[in-house]
Design a protein around this motif. Structure first.
Motif, PDB file in Angstrom:
ATOM      1  N   UNK A  46       0.837  -0.996  -0.037  1.00  0.00           N
ATOM      2  CA  UNK A  46       0.081   0.220  -0.324  1.00  0.00           C
ATOM      3  C   UNK A  46       1.070   1.400  -0.165  1.00  0.00           C
ATOM      4  N   UNK A  47       2.092   1.520   1.011  1.00  0.00           N
ATOM      5  CA  UNK A  47       2.953   1.823   0.716  1.00  0.00           C
ATOM      6  C   UNK A  47       3.706   2.021   1.688  1.00  0.00           C
ATOM      7  N   UNK A  48       5.207   2.950   0.613  1.00  0.00           N
ATOM      8  CA  UNK A  48       6.331   2.907   0.143  1.00  0.00           C
ATOM      9  C   UNK A  48       7.389   3.493   1.235  1.00  0.00           C
ATOM     10  N   UNK A  49       7.865   3.494   2.336  1.00  0.00           N
ATOM     11  CA  UNK A  49       8.931   4.600   2.713  1.00  0.00           C
ATOM     12  C   UNK A  49      10.216   4.189   2.661  1.00  0.00           C
ATOM     13  N   UNK A  50      10.373   5.718   2.602  1.00  0.00           N
ATOM     14  CA  UNK A  50      12.396   6.162   2.456  1.00  0.00           C
ATOM     15  C   UNK A  50      13.045   5.077   3.238  1.00  0.00           C
ATOM     16  N   UNK A  51      13.171   4.473   4.102  1.00  0.00           N
ATOM     17  CA  UNK A  51      14.119   4.004   4.850  1.00  0.00           C
ATOM     18  C   UNK A  51      14.080   2.257   4.560  1.00  0.00           C
ATOM     19  N   UNK A  52      12.992   1.787   3.801  1.00  0.00           N
ATOM     20  CA  UNK A  52      12.923   0.771   3.288  1.00  0.00           C
ATOM     21  C   UNK A  52      11.711  -0.114   4.325  1.00  0.00           C
ATOM     22  N   UNK A  53      10.817   0.247   5.119  1.00  0.00           N
ATOM     23  CA  UNK A  53       9.563   0.131   5.413  1.00  0.00           C
ATOM     24  C   UNK A  53       8.453   0.190   4.084  1.00  0.00           C
ATOM     25  N   UNK A  54       7.702  -1.142   5.022  1.00  0.00           N
ATOM     26  CA  UNK A  54       6.397  -1.288   3.353  1.00  0.00           C
ATOM     27  C   UNK A  54       5.178  -1.230   4.478  1.00  0.00           C
ATOM     28  N   UNK A  55       3.954  -0.675   4.112  1.00  0.00           N
ATOM     29  CA  UNK A  55       2.388  -1.209   4.434  1.00  0.00           C
ATOM     30  C   UNK A  55       1.931  -2.121   3.534  1.00  0.00           C
ATOM     31  N   UNK A  56       1.628  -2.772   4.216  1.00  0.00           N
ATOM     32  CA  UNK A  56       1.132  -4.523   2.890  1.00  0.00           C
ATOM     33  C   UNK A  56      -0.344  -4.303   4.136  1.00  0.00           C
ATOM     34  N   UNK A  57      -1.136  -5.060   3.332  1.00  0.00           N
ATOM     35  CA  UNK A  57      -2.712  -5.163   3.116  1.00  0.00           C
ATOM     36  C   UNK A  57      -3.174  -6.005   2.355  1.00  0.00           C
ATOM     37  N   UNK A  58      -3.934  -6.746   2.910  1.00  0.00           N
ATOM     38  CA  UNK A  58      -4.351  -8.257   2.124  1.00  0.00           C
ATOM     39  C   UNK A  58      -4.866  -8.287   1.165  1.00  0.00           C
ATOM     40  N   UNK A  59      -5.348  -8.963   0.891  1.00  0.00           N
ATOM     41  CA  UNK A  59      -5.836  -9.380  -0.618  1.00  0.00           C
ATOM     42  C   UNK A  59      -7.351  -8.869  -0.354  1.00  0.00           C
ATOM     43  N   UNK A  60      -8.085  -8.679   0.983  1.00  0.00           N
ATOM     44  CA  UNK A  60      -9.854  -8.130   0.585  1.00  0.00           C
ATOM     45  C   UNK A  60      -9.341  -7.391   1.367  1.00  0.00           C
ATOM     46  N   UNK A  61      -8.003  -6.068   1.540  1.00  0.00           N
ATOM     47  CA  UNK A  61      -7.739  -5.021   1.473  1.00  0.00           C
ATOM     48  C   UNK A  61      -8.036  -4.705   2.583  1.00  0.00           C
ATOM     49  N   UNK A  62      -7.696  -5.347   3.751  1.00  0.00           N
ATOM     50  CA  UNK A  62      -7.482  -5.036   4.887  1.00  0.00           C
ATOM     51  C   UNK A  62      -6.241  -5.125   5.474  1.00  0.00           C
ATOM     52  N   UNK A  63      -6.607  -3.780   5.673  1.00  0.00           N
ATOM     53  CA  UNK A  63      -4.275  -2.571   6.148  1.00  0.00           C
ATOM     54  C   UNK A  63      -3.902  -3.110   6.763  1.00  0.00           C
ATOM     55  N   UNK A  64      -2.792  -3.972   7.228  1.00  0.00           N
ATOM     56  CA  UNK A  64      -2.276  -3.970   8.093  1.00  0.00           C
ATOM     57  C   UNK A  64      -1.527  -2.728   8.665  1.00  0.00           C
ATOM     58  N   UNK A  65      -1.454  -2.069   9.975  1.00  0.00           N
ATOM     59  CA  UNK A  65      -0.616  -0.582  10.674  1.00  0.00           C
ATOM     60  C   UNK A  65       0.440  -1.144  10.601  1.00  0.00           C
ATOM     61  N   UNK A  66       0.826  -2.009  10.888  1.00  0.00           N
ATOM     62  CA  UNK A  66       2.764  -2.127  11.534  1.00  0.00           C
ATOM     63  C   UNK A  66       3.524  -2.096  10.146  1.00  0.00           C
ATOM     64  N   UNK A  67       4.595  -1.047  10.155  1.00  0.00           N
ATOM     65  CA  UNK A  67       5.030  -1.450   8.492  1.00  0.00           C
ATOM     66  C   UNK A  67       5.783  -3.095   8.556  1.00  0.00           C
ATOM     67  N   UNK A  68       6.680  -3.522   7.647  1.00  0.00           N
ATOM     68  CA  UNK A  68       7.218  -4.696   7.002  1.00  0.00           C
ATOM     69  C   UNK A  68       8.842  -4.441   6.934  1.00  0.00           C
ATOM     70  N   UNK A  69       9.659  -4.606   7.810  1.00  0.00           N
ATOM     71  CA  UNK A  69      11.104  -4.402   6.760  1.00  0.00           C
ATOM     72  C   UNK A  69      10.850  -4.720   5.454  1.00  0.00           C
ATOM     73  N   UNK A  70      11.579  -4.072   4.133  1.00  0.00           N
ATOM     74  CA  UNK A  70      11.864  -4.882   2.951  1.00  0.00           C
ATOM     75  C   UNK A  70      12.617  -6.241   2.866  1.00  0.00           C
TER      76      UNK A  70
END
Length: 78
Positions: A46-70
């Motif tokens: 859903x969103x990519x940050x400059x430090x390598x963090x990424x916000x993901x969401x499920x295929x059902x568009x349920x967005x996870x609030x915690x970022x994940x490292x690339x």
């Protein structure tokens, strides 16, 4: 020495709406042992940050609030 190191580093470039798999970081005790799944997903970026963090969401568009490292995700090619 730096050139040899940089040649082996895998650059991970993600864009919004890419499909990715997330590495399973929690190990659950089950009967599969070393044959258990290593990745889970697919997820949508859903969103990519400059430090390598990424916000993901499920295929059902349920967005996870915690970022994940690339380094804990890889691209999924259906």
């Amino acid at each position: 020495m730096a050139r040899a190191f940089n040649a082996r580093v895998r650059h991970r470039d993600f864009k919004p709406d890419d499909l990715v798999l997330r590495k399973v970081l929690h190990v659950t005790p089950d009967s599969r042992g070393k044959f258990s799944y290593k990745y889970e997903g697919p997820f949508v970026v859903k969103e990519v940050f400059s430090g390598g963090a990424v916000i993901l969401s499920d295929m059902d568009s349920a967005e996870n609030t915690l970022p994940v490292n690339a380094d804990a995700i890889k691209k999924y090619y259906p």
